[in-house]
Design a protein around this motif. Structure first.
Motif, PDB file in Angstrom:
ATOM      1  N   PHE B 316     117.427 -24.423  37.111  1.00 53.17           N
ATOM      2  CA  PHE B 316     116.674 -25.291  37.802  1.00 53.17           C
ATOM      3  C   PHE B 316     116.939 -25.810  39.009  1.00 53.17           C
ATOM      4  O   PHE B 316     115.627 -25.973  39.989  1.00 53.17           O
ATOM      5  CB  PHE B 316     116.577 -26.579  36.993  1.00 53.17           C
ATOM      6  N   SER B 317     118.446 -25.332  39.325  1.00 54.70           N
ATOM      7  CA  SER B 317     118.942 -26.237  40.675  1.00 54.70           C
ATOM      8  C   SER B 317     118.216 -25.177  41.880  1.00 54.70           C
ATOM      9  O   SER B 317     117.215 -25.600  43.063  1.00 54.70           O
ATOM     10  CB  SER B 317     120.110 -26.179  41.004  1.00 54.70           C
ATOM     11  N   PHE B 318     117.933 -24.010  41.776  1.00 56.01           N
ATOM     12  CA  PHE B 318     117.588 -22.361  42.835  1.00 56.01           C
ATOM     13  C   PHE B 318     116.347 -22.905  42.930  1.00 56.01           C
ATOM     14  O   PHE B 318     115.049 -23.092  44.203  1.00 56.01           O
ATOM     15  CB  PHE B 318     117.593 -20.655  41.563  1.00 56.01           C
ATOM     16  N   LEU B 319     115.526 -22.656  41.074  1.00 54.54           N
ATOM     17  CA  LEU B 319     113.870 -23.623  41.990  1.00 54.54           C
ATOM     18  C   LEU B 319     113.298 -24.784  42.511  1.00 54.54           C
ATOM     19  O   LEU B 319     112.246 -24.458  42.992  1.00 54.54           O
ATOM     20  CB  LEU B 319     113.418 -23.146  39.905  1.00 54.54           C
ATOM     21  N   PHE B 321     115.058 -25.841  44.877  1.00 57.15           N
ATOM     22  CA  PHE B 321     115.230 -25.756  45.979  1.00 57.15           C
ATOM     23  C   PHE B 321     114.105 -24.540  46.896  1.00 57.15           C
ATOM     24  O   PHE B 321     113.176 -24.859  47.443  1.00 57.15           O
ATOM     25  CB  PHE B 321     116.763 -24.512  46.446  1.00 57.15           C
ATOM     26  N   ILE B 322     113.028 -23.614  46.005  1.00 57.35           N
ATOM     27  CA  ILE B 322     112.178 -23.461  46.479  1.00 57.35           C
ATOM     28  C   ILE B 322     110.973 -23.846  46.011  1.00 57.35           C
ATOM     29  O   ILE B 322     110.942 -24.078  47.369  1.00 57.35           O
ATOM     30  CB  ILE B 322     111.659 -22.268  45.326  1.00 57.35           C
ATOM     31  N   VAL B 323     110.704 -25.251  46.000  1.00 58.04           N
ATOM     32  CA  VAL B 323     109.711 -26.483  45.642  1.00 58.04           C
ATOM     33  C   VAL B 323     109.613 -26.765  46.997  1.00 58.04           C
ATOM     34  O   VAL B 323     108.648 -27.711  47.178  1.00 58.04           O
ATOM     35  CB  VAL B 323     109.489 -27.209  44.363  1.00 58.04           C
ATOM     36  N   ALA B 324     111.121 -27.069  47.368  1.00 55.91           N
ATOM     37  CA  ALA B 324     110.657 -27.803  48.926  1.00 55.91           C
ATOM     38  C   ALA B 324     110.108 -27.054  49.805  1.00 55.91           C
ATOM     39  O   ALA B 324     109.727 -27.573  50.683  1.00 55.91           O
ATOM     40  CB  ALA B 324     112.628 -28.201  49.310  1.00 55.91           C
ATOM     41  N   VAL B 325     110.102 -25.312  49.780  1.00 51.08           N
ATOM     42  CA  VAL B 325     110.119 -24.822  50.488  1.00 51.08           C
ATOM     43  C   VAL B 325     108.397 -25.294  51.155  1.00 51.08           C
ATOM     44  O   VAL B 325     108.009 -25.668  52.061  1.00 51.08           O
ATOM     45  CB  VAL B 325     109.870 -23.176  50.019  1.00 51.08           C
ATOM     46  N   PRO B 326     107.554 -24.895  50.174  1.00 51.98           N
ATOM     47  CA  PRO B 326     105.625 -25.442  50.539  1.00 51.98           C
ATOM     48  C   PRO B 326     105.639 -27.486  51.329  1.00 51.98           C
ATOM     49  O   PRO B 326     104.979 -27.171  52.387  1.00 51.98           O
ATOM     50  CB  PRO B 326     105.113 -25.217  48.818  1.00 51.98           C
ATOM     51  N   SER B 327     106.689 -28.043  50.828  1.00 58.06           N
ATOM     52  CA  SER B 327     106.666 -29.653  50.974  1.00 58.06           C
ATOM     53  C   SER B 327     106.834 -29.338  52.374  1.00 58.06           C
ATOM     54  O   SER B 327     106.713 -29.414  53.613  1.00 58.06           O
ATOM     55  CB  SER B 327     107.217 -30.229  50.483  1.00 58.06           C
ATOM     56  N   GLY B 328     108.066 -28.233  52.628  1.00 58.97           N
ATOM     57  CA  GLY B 328     108.271 -28.141  54.413  1.00 58.97           C
ATOM     58  C   GLY B 328     107.436 -27.558  54.866  1.00 58.97           C
ATOM     59  O   GLY B 328     107.138 -27.569  56.320  1.00 58.97           O
TER      60      GLY B 328
END
Lengths: 204, 530
Positions: B316-319, B321-328
């Motif tokens: 869950f923690s890894f995912l 972090f992943i979801v922050a990429v598109p926001s970035g």
């Protein structure tokens, strides 16, 4: 990719169907949450789920499965005949579908009634005394078949309205998308039961 | 108030108020939503001010501890379920989606009206729950079991109200997705569609696929209270953690219901005031869809301290972090769009720039929460309170305000006073940071959220925060005064005051009932200036 013009406000057949399918997704997800609960408790209380499942009447379950599958057939037939303009036939098939839906509910009523008669219902002293696994099994049984039963009831009401609209010629060989969408809903109700039946009555 | 061929003057079979509350015109329904939502927002703000006032000093200040519990619960329920979830899609989305894609109305206008009625009924039920039975719920807006099952307050009714709001939200999503599939103007292919409709499209799918799980969870809670099924009660064999899972399976995607439309708004405003096409159109589209998709798979990060296997925590923690990429990606694209543009710092852009700043802080502190080690330190503290106010208020609400200013001329056919709008912006921005930034520090130092009382060492920061709440409230007052008075006394607006290039600026302000005199034809990508 649609290039249709929007100048006139004509009914959009494809749009209505798309809207209905999306609605069915939401229904599926509603039940998906319950199947999630079921799988969690089934894993935790495997032996109790087996013994409880044996207590359910397989005959009643099988009869109801046959009833609903047949009603899906009559539903599909009522749509296919209205497309060729045979309204009388369609009305016959629609009323058969409604009757089968009611029959399903009557059967369910007796099935639930028998269990209630033995004092097995949510939070009943009899049930709590039989242990945690059984409490969870019967909780899920009442909740899931109950929610499904409500959907059958809604379908029966919906199809009755469709019947009246067909009588009034508001559903006919040109405009049958309402009937078709109601049919989609009815098939969903059927499909949900097709999953409920094995998980409660057969796997033991 | 407004003359000419506008939808305000449309002849309807109903008269007076009935011509509004029974209207199937998407523009009228959008305004109904806006009116209702901002009325509730006002109530929520008052409750928020009361919370801050209570916390100005340790111990009892203006209310008892049970009253405080009820106040922060109702503040949360109102702000989340009545304001920010319907928020931008139901209010502005209803008004603008058909205009932006060149349609006459949404796909199912009557369903749209029904959604509004579900919204109003849900709101009414929640309001009734405050004054009947055991009084207003005191569980916090998350309704966590076992307390929500045991408390004598009116949880059952309030939860039923939220259930109705969920139906409203689902139906709106269904309507918008179908509208976008079926009613785009001739020539508007998917990749010629403006980014606000794209954001609404992604949001629509989240509403459709996540809200039913909330509906189920709330039904289970009601059944639990009424019939005692025991699914969440360990004594009967159930498990309270299941409630948290089911709740967050909806409620994490729900934060994307709140933020995605705001991101769409920002993507609309920036090109107009930078006089330049948007940078990376396709990536913005893709990142909206990516957020909507990955957003389903991260709910567990709300439960790192609730009890979960280490493996699931890591996943869950890894995912997360992943979801922050598109926001970035989006943030970089917006900033790049401004780069090299001829920037015209009008009020809508000012609010938008504040959004980028505040949302970035909210987003980056989100990463602090999603890292397992730091999460243990900040979980359930004021750090979380600051984080979600930075994303939801600093993010969504600031974008909402930007959008209100941006489309105000289109909706009302009037101009607001630019200078007053900028003054309001200053108070909002200064007040917001004074109110919420100290909470990051408080949380880091260990001040738990939802507590009625606190240790003396937290006093100074609590006082600063409370002062910030008054500055923020002043800003809100100025902004709403400006907007509301401009509806009646503002200068008449031209059909395209900002020089926008999307379809809604090609019709008159306010638009006629049928939206466009001639059905528009689209021949190229959006955001082409010159």
């Amino acid at each position: 990719m649609s290039n249709m013009s929007i100048t006139e406000h004509r009914p959009d057949y494809e749009g209505s169907r798309l809207g209905m399918w999306i609605f069915l997704f939401t229904e599926m997800l509603l039940f998906a949450g319950l199947f999630l609960l079921y799988s969690v408790f089934r894993t935790r209380y495997s032996p109790e789920f087996h013994t409880s499942s044996v207590e359910l009447s397989r005959t009643a379950g099988t009869v109801n499965t046959i009833i609903l599958l047949t009603s899906s057939l009559t539903m599909a037939l009522s749509i296919s005949v209205i497309k060729s303009g045979r309204r009388g036939m369609s009305l016959l098939f629609q009323s058969l579908t409604v009757s089968l839906g009611i029959l399903f509910l009557v059967n369910k009523y007796f099935e639930w009634g028998a269990k209630l008669w033995h004092g097995i219902y949510p939070n009943s002293p009899e049930l709590l005394q039989r242990g945690k696994g059984k409490t969870m099994f019967y909780g899920l049984y009442y909740l899931m078949t109950g929610l499904h039963g409500l959907h059958v009831l809604a379908g029966v009401i919906l199809l009755t309205i469709m019947f009246i609209m067909t009588v009034n010629n508001r559903i006919n060989r040109e405009q049958y998308v309402r009937l078709e969408n109601s049919g989609l809903y009815w098939h969903l109700v059927d499909v949900v039961w097709v999953y409920l039946f094995p998980v409660f009555y057969l796997i033991n | 108030m407004i003359t000419g061929n506008s939808f305000y003057n449309a002849q309807d079979k109903h008269k007076g108020i009935l011509s509004w509350i029974l209207s199937t015109d998407h523009k009228r329904i959008g305004l109904l939503y806006l009116t209702a939502m901002f009325s509730f927002f006002f109530v929520g703000v008052i409750l928020g001010l009361l919370i801050r006032l209570e916390l100005i000093a340790p111990g009892r200040t203006i209310m008892s501890a049970p009253a405080y519990n009820a106040v922060f619960t109702v503040h949360g329920v109102i702000m989340i379920f009545l304001f920010i979830i319907p928020g931008i899609p139901a209010g502005l989305g209803n008004f603008l989606l058909p205009l932006q894609i060149g349609a006459r109305d949404v796909a199912f206008p009557r369903l749209n009206l029904m959604s509004w009625w579900f919204y109003v009924s849900g709101a009414a039920v929640i309001l009734i729950s405050l004054f009947t039975g055991g009084g207003p719920p005191d569980t916090g807006w998350t309704f966590y079991v076992p307390y929500s099952i045991r408390t004598g307050t009116n949880v059952t009714l309030a939860v039923f109200g939220v259930f109705l709001l969920g139906i409203s939200s689902t139906l709106t999503g269904l309507n918008f997705v179908t509208t976008i599939h079926r009613l785009r103007a001739s020539g508007m292919t998917w990749l010629r569609m403006p980014l606000f409709p794209w954001a609404l499209y992604a949001t629509g799918w989240v509403q459709i696929l996540a809200t039913p799980v909330l509906a189920l969870t709330l039904l289970l809670l009601i059944f639990e209270r009424v019939f005692g099924l025991g699914f969440f009660d360990p004594a009967k064999g159930g498990d309270p953690l299941l409630f948290e899972h089911l709740f967050w399976i909806y409620s994490h995607p729900a934060v994307y219901i709140m933020i995605l439309p705001a991101m769409g708004v920002v993507s609309e405003i920036i090109p107009v005031f930078a006089r330049r096409t948007i940078f990376g159109y396709r990536l913005i589209v893709f990142s909206s869809l990516a957020i909507a998709f990955v957003g389903y798979l991260v709910w567990g990060h709300h439960m790192f301290t609730s009890g979960m296997s280490d493996l699931s925590k890591v996943v869950f923690s890894f995912l997360t972090f992943i979801v922050a990429v598109p926001s970035g990606i989006k943030i970089f694209n917006w900033v790049s769009s401004l780069y090299g543009g001829s920037i015209d710092m009008k009020s809508p852009l000012l609010y938008t720039v504040a959004f980028i700043f505040l949302f970035s802080i909210g987003g980056i502190t989100g990463l602090v929460n999603s890292a397992l080690a730091t999460n243990i330190q900040v979980h359930g503290t004021y750090f979380i309170v600051a984080h979600f106010h930075y994303t939801m208020f600093g993010g969504t609400a600031f974008a909402f305000f930007a959008a209100l200013h941006f489309w105000f001329p289109k909706i009302f056919g009037k101009m607001f006073r630019e200078r007053l709008a900028n003054t309001a912006w200053f108070f909002l921005f200064a007040g917001f940071n004074t109110l919420y930034f100290p909470m990051f520090i408080l949380g880091w130092q260990g001040m738990p959220r939802r507590y009625y009382d606190y240790l003396p060492q937290f006093h100074t920061l609590q006082v600063i925060s409370t002062i910030g709440s008054w500055i923020l409230a002043t800003g809100l007052f100025i902004m709403f005064y400006n907007l509301i008075s401009s509806i009646f006394r503002g200068e008449k607006a031209l059909s395209n005051p900002w020089g926008g290039v999307t379809l809604e600026w090609k019709t008159s302000s306010p638009p006629p009932v049928e939206n466009f005199e001639e059905p528009p034809v689209v021949t190229g990508a959006p955001y082409r200036f010159r």
